[in-house]
Design a protein around this motif. Structure first.
Motif, PDB file in Angstrom:
ATOM      1  N   GLU A   1       0.823  -1.204   0.000  1.00  0.00           N
ATOM      2  CA  GLU A   1       0.000   0.000   0.000  1.00  0.00           C
ATOM      3  C   GLU A   1       0.859   1.256   0.000  1.00  0.00           C
ATOM      4  OE1 GLU A   1      -2.283   0.131   3.659  1.00  0.00           O
ATOM      5  OE2 GLU A   1      -0.574  -0.551   4.810  1.00  0.00           O
ATOM      6  N   MET A   2       0.202   2.378  -0.225  1.00  0.00           N
ATOM      7  CA  MET A   2       0.877   3.671  -0.161  1.00  0.00           C
ATOM      8  C   MET A   2       0.558   4.311   1.192  1.00  0.00           C
ATOM      9  SD  MET A   2       2.597   3.842  -2.903  1.00  0.00           S
ATOM     10  CE  MET A   2       3.213   5.516  -2.773  1.00  0.00           C
ATOM     11  N   SER A   3       1.597   4.804   1.856  1.00  0.00           N
ATOM     12  CA  SER A   3       1.431   5.497   3.131  1.00  0.00           C
ATOM     13  C   SER A   3       2.469   6.610   3.197  1.00  0.00           C
ATOM     14  CB  SER A   3       1.619   4.525   4.297  1.00  0.00           C
ATOM     15  OG  SER A   3       1.552   5.208   5.524  1.00  0.00           O
ATOM     16  N   HIS A   4       2.001   7.856   3.314  1.00  0.00           N
ATOM     17  CA  HIS A   4       2.900   9.014   3.376  1.00  0.00           C
ATOM     18  C   HIS A   4       3.870   9.016   2.190  1.00  0.00           C
ATOM     19  CE1 HIS A   4       1.340   9.990   7.347  1.00  0.00           C
ATOM     20  NE2 HIS A   4       1.457   8.708   7.634  1.00  0.00           N
ATOM     21  N   GLN A   5       3.319   8.800   0.997  1.00  0.00           N
ATOM     22  CA  GLN A   5       4.073   8.804  -0.269  1.00  0.00           C
ATOM     23  C   GLN A   5       5.146   7.709  -0.335  1.00  0.00           C
ATOM     24  OE1 GLN A   5       3.675  12.167   1.272  1.00  0.00           O
ATOM     25  NE2 GLN A   5       1.729  12.055   0.188  1.00  0.00           N
ATOM     26  N   ARG A   6       4.987   6.660   0.461  1.00  0.00           N
ATOM     27  CA  ARG A   6       5.909   5.517   0.439  1.00  0.00           C
ATOM     28  C   ARG A   6       5.149   4.248   0.125  1.00  0.00           C
ATOM     29  NH1 ARG A   6       8.031   4.498   5.953  1.00  0.00           N
ATOM     30  NH2 ARG A   6       8.580   2.561   4.936  1.00  0.00           N
ATOM     31  N   ARG A   7       5.778   3.355  -0.632  1.00  0.00           N
ATOM     32  CA  ARG A   7       5.206   2.032  -0.875  1.00  0.00           C
ATOM     33  C   ARG A   7       5.648   1.148   0.285  1.00  0.00           C
ATOM     34  NH1 ARG A   7       6.731  -2.827  -4.098  1.00  0.00           N
ATOM     35  NH2 ARG A   7       8.811  -1.945  -3.985  1.00  0.00           N
ATOM     36  N   VAL A   8       4.678   0.609   1.039  1.00  0.00           N
ATOM     37  CA  VAL A   8       4.977  -0.179   2.229  1.00  0.00           C
ATOM     38  C   VAL A   8       4.153  -1.462   2.237  1.00  0.00           C
ATOM     39  CG1 VAL A   8       5.636   1.828   3.626  1.00  0.00           C
ATOM     40  CG2 VAL A   8       3.248   1.077   3.606  1.00  0.00           C
ATOM     41  N   PHE A   9       4.532  -2.367   3.152  1.00  0.00           N
ATOM     42  CA  PHE A   9       3.832  -3.635   3.312  1.00  0.00           C
ATOM     43  C   PHE A   9       3.309  -3.724   4.742  1.00  0.00           C
ATOM     44  CE2 PHE A   9       6.525  -4.134  -0.270  1.00  0.00           C
ATOM     45  CZ  PHE A   9       5.870  -5.008  -1.115  1.00  0.00           C
ATOM     46  N   ASN A  10       2.112  -4.283   4.880  1.00  0.00           N
ATOM     47  CA  ASN A  10       1.436  -4.352   6.178  1.00  0.00           C
ATOM     48  C   ASN A  10       0.538  -5.577   6.199  1.00  0.00           C
ATOM     49  OD1 ASN A  10       0.550  -3.514   8.720  1.00  0.00           O
ATOM     50  ND2 ASN A  10      -0.753  -1.878   7.950  1.00  0.00           N
TER      51      ASN A  10
ATOM     52  N   GLY B   1      12.482  -5.250   5.395  1.00  0.00           N
ATOM     53  CA  GLY B   1      13.138  -4.251   6.245  1.00  0.00           C
ATOM     54  C   GLY B   1      12.352  -2.968   6.390  1.00  0.00           C
ATOM     55  N   GLU B   2      12.903  -1.864   5.897  1.00  0.00           N
ATOM     56  CA  GLU B   2      12.292  -0.542   6.030  1.00  0.00           C
ATOM     57  C   GLU B   2      11.020  -0.384   5.214  1.00  0.00           C
ATOM     58  OE1 GLU B   2      13.244   2.028   8.108  1.00  0.00           O
ATOM     59  OE2 GLU B   2      14.533   0.491   8.966  1.00  0.00           O
ATOM     60  N   GLN B   3      10.722  -1.350   4.344  1.00  0.00           N
ATOM     61  CA  GLN B   3       9.474  -1.279   3.576  1.00  0.00           C
ATOM     62  C   GLN B   3       8.265  -1.744   4.387  1.00  0.00           C
ATOM     63  OE1 GLN B   3      10.986  -3.346  -0.153  1.00  0.00           O
ATOM     64  NE2 GLN B   3       9.645  -1.772  -1.020  1.00  0.00           N
ATOM     65  N   LEU B   4       8.503  -2.294   5.570  1.00  0.00           N
ATOM     66  CA  LEU B   4       7.381  -2.648   6.437  1.00  0.00           C
ATOM     67  C   LEU B   4       6.774  -1.350   6.966  1.00  0.00           C
ATOM     68  CD1 LEU B   4       8.889  -5.674   8.379  1.00  0.00           C
ATOM     69  CD2 LEU B   4       7.273  -5.722   6.468  1.00  0.00           C
ATOM     70  N   ARG B   5       5.474  -1.284   7.007  1.00  0.00           N
ATOM     71  CA  ARG B   5       4.806  -0.033   7.397  1.00  0.00           C
ATOM     72  C   ARG B   5       5.217   0.422   8.789  1.00  0.00           C
ATOM     73  NH1 ARG B   5      -1.231   2.087   6.267  1.00  0.00           N
ATOM     74  NH2 ARG B   5      -0.988   4.017   7.431  1.00  0.00           N
ATOM     75  N   SER B   6       5.370  -0.528   9.704  1.00  0.00           N
ATOM     76  CA  SER B   6       5.829  -0.213  11.056  1.00  0.00           C
ATOM     77  C   SER B   6       6.493  -1.452  11.631  1.00  0.00           C
ATOM     78  CB  SER B   6       4.654   0.225  11.944  1.00  0.00           C
ATOM     79  OG  SER B   6       3.937  -0.905  12.410  1.00  0.00           O
ATOM     80  N   PRO B   7       7.180  -1.294  12.767  1.00  0.00           N
ATOM     81  CA  PRO B   7       7.781  -2.466  13.419  1.00  0.00           C
ATOM     82  C   PRO B   7       6.730  -3.475  13.888  1.00  0.00           C
ATOM     83  CG  PRO B   7       8.638  -0.416  14.374  1.00  0.00           C
ATOM     84  CD  PRO B   7       7.528  -0.047  13.447  1.00  0.00           C
TER      85      PRO B   7
END
Length: 159
Positions: free
Chosen positions: A24-33, A117-123
């Motif tokens: 998904e997109m979150s704060h203009q970043r592509r992340v995984f959740n 790594g850093e592509q995870l939406r949060s820890p």
């Protein structure tokens, strides 16, 4: 300033040693959740977890247990999130239509998830999966939600 924590839900859905994640997109970043989102007004956390999973992945799930409550203050916006995380079983793929912020749903193994790594939406993404793997989920009965007033009762009271 009024402190307003956000109540959210997430589901850990495992099938054949792969976990269901959303890109998904979150704060203009592509992340995984995990499939996750906010609890709507007058919605139980159980219903929210099932709804969010369906909206974000197209999968109908059944909740199997409670993994835990996770508290996180996001550095991007300073909001404190209270995440109720559930173990869920994938029952059936119902639709390919996903929420507008969701780019895709993926089944990923643990090594693939760790490599993000850093592509995870949060820890919390990795922490929830690790907790799911390390301990048995609690029975859903350990969560008590007082019955919500019906919409008709609210309208009568306002009436």
């Amino acid at each position: 300033m009024i402190w307003t924590p956000h109540a959210t839900v997430a589901t850990i859905v495992e099938q054949n040693q792969r976990f269901l994640l959303v890109e998904e997109m979150s704060h203009q970043r592509r992340v995984f959740n995990q499939p996750a989102g906010h609890v709507d007004e007058n919605e139980s956390i159980f219903d929210a977890a099932i709804r969010e999973t369906l909206e974000e992945t197209g999968w109908q799930v059944s909740l199997q247990g409670f993994i835990g409550t996770y508290i996180y203050q996001a550095p991007e916006n300073g909001v404190t999130y209270y995440r109720f995380c559930f173990a869920a079983k994938a029952e059936k793929r119902i639709t390919d239509q996903l929420d507008q912020d969701i780019l895709a749903a993926h089944w990923m193994d643990m090594k693939q998830i760790q490599a993000l790594g850093e592509q995870l939406r949060s820890p919390l993404v990795l922490k929830c999966i690790e907790d799911y793997q390390q301990r048995d989920p609690l029975p859903l009965e350990w969560i008590y939600e007082h019955p919500l007033p019906s919409a008709n009762a609210k309208q009568s009271a306002a009436g």
